[in-house]
Design a protein around this motif. Structure first.
Motif, mmCIF file in Angstrom:
data_model
loop_
_atom_site.group_PDB
_atom_site.id
_atom_site.type_symbol
_atom_site.label_atom_id
_atom_site.label_comp_id
_atom_site.label_asym_id
_atom_site.label_seq_id
_atom_site.Cartn_x
_atom_site.Cartn_y
_atom_site.Cartn_z
ATOM 1 N N GLU A 1 1.355 -0.651 -6.959
ATOM 2 C CA GLU A 1 1.445 -1.483 -5.755
ATOM 3 C C GLU A 1 1.544 -2.963 -6.120
ATOM 4 O O GLU A 1 2.378 -3.697 -5.570
ATOM 5 N N GLU B 1 -2.794 1.470 -7.658
ATOM 6 C CA GLU B 1 -2.965 0.049 -7.352
ATOM 7 C C GLU B 1 -2.135 -0.822 -8.293
ATOM 8 O O GLU B 1 -1.584 -1.843 -7.873
ATOM 9 N N GLU C 1 -6.287 6.399 -8.510
ATOM 10 C CA GLU C 1 -6.277 5.229 -7.626
ATOM 11 C C GLU C 1 -5.976 3.939 -8.381
ATOM 12 O O GLU C 1 -5.224 3.093 -7.902
ATOM 13 N N SER D 1 0.858 -1.191 0.000
ATOM 14 C CA SER D 1 0.000 0.000 0.000
ATOM 15 C C SER D 1 0.889 1.234 0.000
ATOM 16 O O SER D 1 1.767 1.371 0.848
#
Length: 112
Positions: free
Chosen positions: A73, A70, A66, A55
């Motif tokens: 990540e 992600e 977002e 995260s």
């Protein structure tokens, strides 16, 4: 050593081996969390060294939405997992070359 004593010793060894296997499984399934940058980056990893989740705080990657964050990540987690697997493969190869002539029983792993 008497025959009964040897049997008792073997039983104790088997019990210890079973307890160790259970403990190893518990450790392998345990999850730990590492944080850096004042909690801006968080990594969840298992005892098997598998990264389960990365995260990254949005403030670290400004300008990314977002979904893109992600993806980053997930890519970081995948790269770390790939590196860990390479280390494991290298270790097994080196240990295999060291134990090649030892005729160890199948499934026996070193180091213990």
């Amino acid at each position: 050593m008497m025959k009964g004593g040897m049997a008792g010793l073997m039983k104790q060894a088997q019990q210890m081996q079973e307890k160790m296997a259970k403990m190893q499984e518990e450790l392998a399934n345990a999850e730990v969390t590492g944080k850096a940058g004042g909690d801006l980056v968080t990594v969840v990893m298992t005892g098997r060294h598998d990264v389960k989740k990365v995260s990254i705080d949005p403030s670290v990657l400004p300008g990314l939405d977002e979904d893109d964050r992600e993806v980053v990540e997930d890519l970081v987690a995948a790269a770390v997992n790939a590196a860990v697997r390479q280390i494991e493969a290298n270790s097994q190869a080196k240990m295999g070359s060291m134990t090649a002539g030892m005729n160890l029983p199948a499934g026996m792993k070193l180091p213990f």
